[in-house]
Design an enzyme around this catalytic site. Structure first.
Site, mmCIF file in Angstrom:
data_model
loop_
_atom_site.group_PDB
_atom_site.id
_atom_site.type_symbol
_atom_site.label_atom_id
_atom_site.label_comp_id
_atom_site.label_asym_id
_atom_site.label_seq_id
_atom_site.Cartn_x
_atom_site.Cartn_y
_atom_site.Cartn_z
ATOM 1 N N ASP A 1 0.834 -1.205 0.000
ATOM 2 C CA ASP A 1 0.000 0.000 0.000
ATOM 3 C C ASP A 1 0.868 1.254 0.000
ATOM 4 O O ASP A 1 0.413 2.322 0.366
ATOM 5 C CB ASP A 1 -0.964 -0.001 1.201
ATOM 6 C CG ASP A 1 -0.242 -0.165 2.526
ATOM 7 O OD1 ASP A 1 1.001 -0.228 2.531
ATOM 8 O OD2 ASP A 1 -0.920 -0.211 3.566
ATOM 9 N N HIS A 2 2.126 1.104 -0.408
ATOM 10 C CA HIS A 2 3.043 2.251 -0.400
ATOM 11 C C HIS A 2 3.049 2.932 -1.757
ATOM 12 O O HIS A 2 3.676 2.462 -2.690
ATOM 13 C CB HIS A 2 4.448 1.795 -0.034
ATOM 14 C CG HIS A 2 4.494 1.083 1.285
ATOM 15 N ND1 HIS A 2 5.339 0.045 1.551
ATOM 16 C CD2 HIS A 2 3.761 1.257 2.418
ATOM 17 C CE1 HIS A 2 5.149 -0.381 2.792
ATOM 18 N NE2 HIS A 2 4.181 0.336 3.334
ATOM 19 N N THR A 3 2.330 4.041 -1.849
ATOM 20 C CA THR A 3 2.283 4.809 -3.087
ATOM 21 C C THR A 3 3.013 6.126 -2.843
ATOM 22 O O THR A 3 2.902 6.716 -1.778
ATOM 23 C CB THR A 3 0.833 5.048 -3.533
ATOM 24 O OG1 THR A 3 0.182 5.844 -2.553
ATOM 25 C CG2 THR A 3 0.083 3.746 -3.685
#
Lengths: 590, 236
Positions: free
Chosen positions: A516-518
């Protein structure tokens, strides 16, 4: 006609880690600060005490703490020729929706990035030459170095109460810590968390292969702790309910536990909850912002005038606020010009699913960041000569707490998903199955970008952010190496079945929850032609707008982002307090 | 739906603290002693259905018994309470997709773009079960619940493979919905009406809502014989 609040020195948009750390610095310096938070006030004793917290269906499966896509989502497509469509259900944008932001529900991995991660362009050119970059890749230095940020990492770790062990203390390499990390000025404030059967198996196997395992720095307190702001935290009980959950025990490093209680005692601070900022407003000459416009829960529109505007929402939301406020030149994919929406990066994930035969891994015991890792293949910690890519990954196992619903598809390939065979296989896998996770670097590409969707709108009638993204050739090459290394370690650990996994074998999707690392889209840098912000996270174009978060990252490291997000916030706060307040204008000439 | 309707719909969501007053908070922690925000649960009594018709409940119960068959590991899905669980979920915000983005045109996209369907979970069950009933009666002369188990498995497999045509409802999407919800009913805390007597947690060796593992974390690799604990023991 909007209702107008009294003017303040600074308005902060989003009260997560960035917003609360910035508010703490600015109010301590004597400024009057109003934070505007989209979600409600939450409180450990009321909203997630131990009698409420341990509920997988509510917090994890139904994502009860996240901003629902019904309110705001993104549209997505893999390439510019496709029509982007809205991500309608829960997906990889795990946006916070409460005081504390995503910092309330994060897992707690509290990393420092490697020196390489801040200077990937100059360090690669120096070591290998520019031919190392694949076609279309966007690689640029951040304008801030690891050494610049070191004191701020140290401060963040102490505020958060991070548990870990130094591997490089003032240049001295220490076995058992991460010997690849940049030099630290001090130890972690707390010793590492306890180890588990899984982390032991990983450490033994990777050490026997000649690698250098260590326990991941954790935003869970391994012992009772009082942080520099005077806030007390209790020792973690290893209940395993961290990621997607609030902590019922004051043991997770969250803004709610570590910073907000102090802010609430200060007369020059207030927070407006359940209120959504729509945009910053610009002065007629476009060179400064006059404040922000927001909508409260009763649909009433307000203006909050301020001398300083801080965007500290989630990464994608920061980029959207820049575009909606018309701050900075939007990226044009056709010409390659413009900066807002340019240089988007994600996380390149590959690894191995591993299944033992007669183990009791007891993976329900754990903590969000209770993990063991090797960094031998992360960043530029290994020689890439002849490898035709840059970057790599941290390779780790996670004892973050396993629960029944979320693991129901974690099975050997070919297993039926229902019926008696599923029950039998799942019962076996629940104790014997786990994974080796390669959390890889991600570099931006000219074909991956953010802009405003031409069709789909949020509940306020404003355009959704559109993400155009797929993995690039650099990602695929680095992911393959990490996949192979993960398989090697899995076999050495004694697993009966080792199954390679690689997210880059498919097209990217918001529903492929590899990470979920954007990151990126409003990046910091040295050149206004290739960055939206200068090295102090200040807008090149509108000098009283500062933008905090992973939106500033020109590339992602093989780590989780929060430690770097926190350090960058404190670095920017110092520049505002020590320089900007005396001389209002660009902190770097443009 | 407009903004006000969406927010009103959200207000009923468990876990969303929309009961809190929007306020300018300053000067102290706005803490309410003695308050805990437990999820509001419908209380239909032991046997009353709140969403399904009796025929729908029979079909879903039959599917739950094929997805979670009674065997030496546990009782079947129906006896474990999966129908009651799903019935309650569909009657609430989950059933009407309160958290999902429902604005704009629904356009079929690529697999990477995910489901683009105007059907909320409750619609998918209502329309899908009716279509399934028509299919079973046309092909086998009786409804799904009355088919022999081997035939029931074949129908489920065809839905899973996407080879069954159910008209307005995508059979594969419906299968994934039912599979997920039956698993949830079997595996979630009994607080929500399923997982009767913690049957799935006993099967898996999952200890449930434990607060503190500090006294056992050093027993690495050992079988830990916990008696599982439900949230019910803690909140009710």
């Amino acid at each position: 006609m909007a209702n107008v609040h009294p003017k303040v020195d600074a308005v902060i948009v989003g009260l997560g880690w960035c917003g609360s750390l910035m508010a703490e610095e600015l109010t301590r310096a004597g400024l009057t600060v109003v934070a505007i938070e989209r979600g409600p006030w939450v409180e450990t004793a009321v909203d997630f005490p131990p009698s409420v917290d341990m509920d997988e269906l509510r917090w994890d499966t139904r994502r009860a703490m996240l901003l629902p896509p019904a309110i705001e989502t993104i549209t997505f497509r893999n390439d510019p020729t496709q029509k982007a469509l809205p991500a309608r259900d829960w997906h990889f944008n795990e946006w916070g929706y409460n005081v504390g932001g995503s910092g309330t529900h994060w897992a707690g991995m509290a990393w420092r990035f490697l020196p390489f991660d801040f200077q990937p362009y100059s360090m690669t050119v120096e070591r290998y030459g520019a031919a190392q970059f694949v076609d279309g890749l966007i690689v640029q230095d951040w304008g801030v170095t690891y050494d610049d940020l070191e004191p701020f990492y140290d401060r963040f770790e102490k505020i958060a109460g991070v548990s870990g062990k130094a591997g490089n203390l003032k240049g001295e390499k220490i076995p058992g810590g991460n010997i690849f990390e940049g030099a630290r000025s001090d130890e972690y404030p707390l010793p590492p968390l306890k180890t588990t059967r899984l982390t032991d198996l990983f450490c033994e196997a990777s050490a026997s292969l000649g690698y250098h395992p260590f326990m991941v720095p954790a935003g869970q307190t391994s012992a009772a702790y009082t942080n520099p702001l005077g806030v007390r935290m209790g020792p973690c009980t290893y209940c395993g309910y961290c990621m997607y959950y609030g902590c019922g025990n004051w043991s997770k490093s969250t803004p709610n536990n570590c910073v907000v209680p102090v802010l609430m005692q200060r007369k020059n601070f207030s927070v407006l909850t359940e209120s959504t900022v729509l945009r910053a407003n610009l002065a007629p000459d476009g060179k400064t912002a006059t404040g922000v416009t927001y909508v409260d829960k009763d649909n009433k529109t307000w203006e909050q005038p301020a001398d300083i505007v801080v965007f500290s929402a989630f990464q994608m939301q920061n980029v959207r606020l820049m575009l909606l406020s018309k701050i900075g030149k939007p990226y044009d994919h056709a010409t390659g010009e413009g900066v807002v929406g340019r240089a988007y990066s994600f996380q390149t994930v590959s690894g191995a699913n591993i299944f033992f035969e007669n183990e009791y891994l007891n993976q329900f015991i754990g903590a969000g960041a209770l993990s063991a890792q090797i960094d031998d293949f992360n960043g530029d910690n290994f020689d890439h000569t002849g490898m035709d890519f840059i970057g790599g990954a941290g390779i780790l196992v996670v004892s973050r707490g396993a629960r029944p619903i979320g693991n129901a598809d974690f099975l050997p390939p070919g297993t039926p998903r229902w019926g008696s065979e599923w029950k039998k296989a799942y019962t076996h896998s629940f104790q014997n199955g786990t994974f080796i996770f390669g959390q890889g670097t991600s570099f931006a590409h000219k074909d991956a970008y953010l802009d405003l969707d031409p069709e789909y709108k949020d509940i306020h009638g404003l355009p959704l952010l559109r993400l155009t993204y797929d993995y690039n050739e650099n990602d695929r090459r680095s992911a393959k190496l990490i996949e192979d290394k993960s398989v090697e370690i899995g076999k050495k650990m004694g697993a009966k079945l080792v199954v390679a996994t690689n997210a880059t074998n498919q097209h990217a999707s918001p529903y492929q929850l590899a990470s979920d690392h954007t990151n990126g889209g409003a990046v910091m840098g040295l050149d206004p032609k290739t960055s939206a912000l200068n090295r102090f996270q200040q807008s090149w174009d509108v000098h009283n707008v500062f933008v905090l978060g992973a939106s500033s990252f020109p590339n992602n490291a093989g780590y989780n982002p929060t430690g770097t997000v926190g350090a960058l916030t404190l670095w920017t706060a110092k520049a505002i307090i020590e320089t900007y307040l005396d001389k209002r204008g660009p902190l770097v000439a443009n | 739906m407009n903004r006000r309707q969406i927010l009103a719909s959200m207000a009923a969501l468990a876990g969303n603290a929309s009961t809190a007053q929007a306020a300018e908070l300053s000067g102290e922690m706005p803490w309410e002693p003695g308050q805990a925000k437990v999820p509001p649960l419908p209380d239909p009594g032991p046997d009353r259905l709140v969403f399904f018709t009796l025929a729908e409940a029979e079909a879903v119960g039959a599917m739950a018994d094929r997805i979670i068959p009674a065997d030496d590991l546990s009782v079947g899905g129906k006896e474990a309470g999966c129908v009651r669980f799903i019935d309650r979920e569909l009657a609430g915000p989950y059933g009407r997709a309160a958290t999902q983005y429902r604005l704009g045109r629904f356009v079929k996209g690529t697999p990477e773009q995910g489901i683009q369907s105007p059907l909320a979970p409750a619609d998918r069950y209502r329309l899908g079960l009716a279509a399934l009933d028509r299919h079973c009666r046309a092909a086998h002369g009786k409804g799904y619940a009355a088919l022999p188990p081997a035939e029931q498995d074949k129908v489920l497999s065809a839905m899973e493979a996407g080879t069954l045509d159910l008209g307005v409802v995508d059979a594969k999407e419906m299968f994934e919905q039912i599979l997920q919800n039956v698993r949830e009913g079997f595996l979630a805390d009994p607080l929500y009406g399923g997982n009767k007597d913690l049957v799935s947690w006993r099967m898996l060796g999952f200890p449930g809502a434990q607060y503190d593992f500090r006294d056992v974390i050093d027993l690495k690799g050992k079988k830990l014989d916990f008696v599982p604990v439900s949230m019910i023991d803690k909140t009710l």
